[in-house]
Design a protein around this motif. Structure first.
Motif: not given
Length: 240
Positions: A176-180, A186-192, A201-208
């Motif tokens: 995470x760097x720049x966001x609007x 604080x809603x963003x995080x990372x998991x291994x 985001x809010x605990x949801x893993x993100x994908x393309x």
């Protein structure tokens, strides 16, 4: 407070429009009285910027318009009379929830457009067939970001340990760097995930989605059926 932003040579702030995710201008006719087009024939790029990130498109009114990372660029005229705001003013930030200052370091940006599935059908924000714009997260290049309904809080239940299915739904690995400004960091995080770092985001893993090949594509919303892989926006409920 907004960090590094893009300006013209005179310090006039430049903006992007969430509805322009596909790379063409959706600001038409009277809209341009408040959001005049930015265009420079020969861009002299400032320190920290890459000339390859800039381009030019032809607006539907015939005018040329400069783009940054595929996003058409605009000024802001607060009175709607074409008179651009003063240099270094950012009063256009977050106007209508769809206008944002142009920045070189966005990790997460906002789009606002029609969802079109891989089946060619239009979908609403409830994943019913129908017309209407939906707000959703994209990366700086306009690529759509998704979640998976079978995941749980900070838990990726999709990706195989050997990443053999990662080409279909690649994990979103950016830091995470720049966001609007309408989003909360604080809603963003990372998991291994098997040694890879996946953004949440809010605990949801993100994908393309691997078959999203063009800017703003949302083909994943109908795969394997509508709503299984939802797009992400700031109103999504937290994962449990």
């Amino acid at each position: 407070t907004l960090g590094d932003v893009l300006t013209d040579a005179n310090g006039m702030i430049l903006y992007v429009f969430a509805k322009d995710v596909a790379g063409s201008s959706s600001c038409l006719e009277g809209c341009l009285d408040s959001w005049p087009i930015f265009y420079t024939e020969e861009a002299e790029i400032g320190s920290g910027l890459e000339s390859a990130d800039f381009g030019v498109i032809t607006h539907t009114n015939g005018s040329m318009q400069t783009t940054y990372k595929g996003w058409p660029l605009y000024y802001y005229a607060p009175a709607g009379d074409g008179e651009v705001e003063a240099a270094n003013s950012t009063s256009g930030e977050a106007v209508g929830g769809v206008w944002f200052v142009a920045k070189p370091n966005y990790t997460i940006m906002y789009a606002n457009a029609q969802l079109v599935g891989n089946d060619g059908n239009n979908y609403t924000s409830d994943y019913e067939e129908g017309d209407g714009a939906t707000a959703y997260f994209v990366n700086s290049q306009g690529r759509t970001i998704y979640t998976f309904v079978n995941d749980s809080k900070d838990t990726n239940n999709y990706t195989a340990s050997d990443f053999s299915n990662d080409a279909v739904w690649p994990v979103y690995t950016k830091e995470l760097d720049g966001i609007v400004s309408t989003l909360d960091a604080s809603d963003f995080g990372t998991i291994d995930v098997f040694g890879e770092s996946q953004m949440t985001y809010k605990g949801w893993p993100l994908y393309y989605f691997g078959q999203d090949t063009e800017r703003g594509d949302t083909k994943g919303v109908s795969v394997p059926s509508p709503g299984v892989w939802p797009v992400v926006n700031k109103n999504i409920a937290a994962a449990e």
